[in-house]
Design a protein around this motif. Sequence first.
Motif, mmCIF file in Angstrom:
data_model
loop_
_atom_site.group_PDB
_atom_site.id
_atom_site.type_symbol
_atom_site.label_atom_id
_atom_site.label_comp_id
_atom_site.label_asym_id
_atom_site.label_seq_id
_atom_site.Cartn_x
_atom_site.Cartn_y
_atom_site.Cartn_z
ATOM 1 N N GLU A 58 60.253 75.755 20.174
ATOM 2 C CA GLU A 58 59.748 76.916 20.897
ATOM 3 C C GLU A 58 60.298 78.234 20.361
ATOM 4 O O GLU A 58 59.875 79.304 20.792
ATOM 5 N N SER A 189 66.617 79.955 24.522
ATOM 6 C CA SER A 189 65.986 81.261 24.717
ATOM 7 C C SER A 189 66.021 81.633 26.191
ATOM 8 O O SER A 189 65.938 80.764 27.066
ATOM 9 N N GLU A 191 63.698 83.480 27.527
ATOM 10 C CA GLU A 191 62.329 83.835 27.893
ATOM 11 C C GLU A 191 61.829 83.063 29.110
ATOM 12 O O GLU A 191 60.935 83.519 29.821
ATOM 13 N N GLN A 195 62.338 88.039 34.839
ATOM 14 C CA GLN A 195 62.838 89.287 34.252
ATOM 15 C C GLN A 195 64.210 89.678 34.788
ATOM 16 O O GLN A 195 65.078 90.123 34.044
ATOM 17 N N GLN A 198 66.744 87.636 33.012
ATOM 18 C CA GLN A 198 66.942 88.094 31.642
ATOM 19 C C GLN A 198 67.820 89.343 31.612
ATOM 20 O O GLN A 198 68.663 89.501 30.724
ATOM 21 N N ARG A 211 72.139 89.418 20.638
ATOM 22 C CA ARG A 211 70.741 89.857 20.738
ATOM 23 C C ARG A 211 70.429 90.942 19.726
ATOM 24 O O ARG A 211 69.330 90.986 19.164
ATOM 25 N N ASP A 219 63.410 89.386 14.652
ATOM 26 C CA ASP A 219 62.270 90.138 15.184
ATOM 27 C C ASP A 219 61.875 91.335 14.328
ATOM 28 O O ASP A 219 60.791 91.894 14.509
#
Length: 257
Positions: A58, A189, A191, A195, A198, A211, A219
């Motif tokens: 993933e 992750s 994800e 929210q 996170q 990160r 990214d």
Amino acid sequence: MSIVQKLKKNQFLFQQLVHRDFTKKYKRTVLGIAWSVLSPLLSLFVMNLVFSTLLGSEIEHYTIYLFSGQLIFSFFSDSTNQGMTSLLNNAEIFTKVNVPKYMFLFSQNVSSLINFGITLLVYFVFVLADGIVPTWKFLLLIYPVVCLVVFNLGMGLILSALYMFFRDIQYLYSIFTLLLMYMSAIFYSIEAFPQIGQNLFLLNPVYVYIRYFRKIVIDNTIPTVQFHLVAIGYALIAFGIGAWIYKKKNHSFLYYV
């Protein structure tokens, strides 16, 4: 006299401390300094073997994703764990010679930084092997590294001072770092979290630096201004608290060695 001036005044001793701290870690080992590369690679291999099947499908560039987390966390863990005992381990020196006590912590951090630099070169080899093309944005990786160095120094100042008064702190800290590792999203992750969940990860300074690396390398994006402020904020707060403790308790250390 400023910290820089004091270090410059004791430059020879500081250089000898760095050399001693770096070499004694691999003293009497067959492979010597090669362990600074092999150790993280073996850890990466094991973690990749265990988690790639479960979570790797993933996450894009999962090996680099995992390596980024391990690289930053290992630097933090090594620097702070070694820094925690640096003051007590050098008590025989500062009880006989009038030198700045934080110099022993700084030399230990330089040793950890050298190890980190060696592993970082291997990291970039893996990045290229995984098909990621370096861009000018990679230069921005200097920022989280500098922030992490300052943060490690601050945490080292705090931990080494606490260790002088409470020896139990080393056992509590080992539990804390284990918990922190699982809370730093090294092999998974965030994800899947809502929210608000996170956002809670941003309360972990180590995750912030991890990160940052992933945003740049994987990214290919530059973190926001707010993200930069959070990264430097954690570093300055930790260093400020550590410096305050050292200034306040500096003379008390002599009574606890």
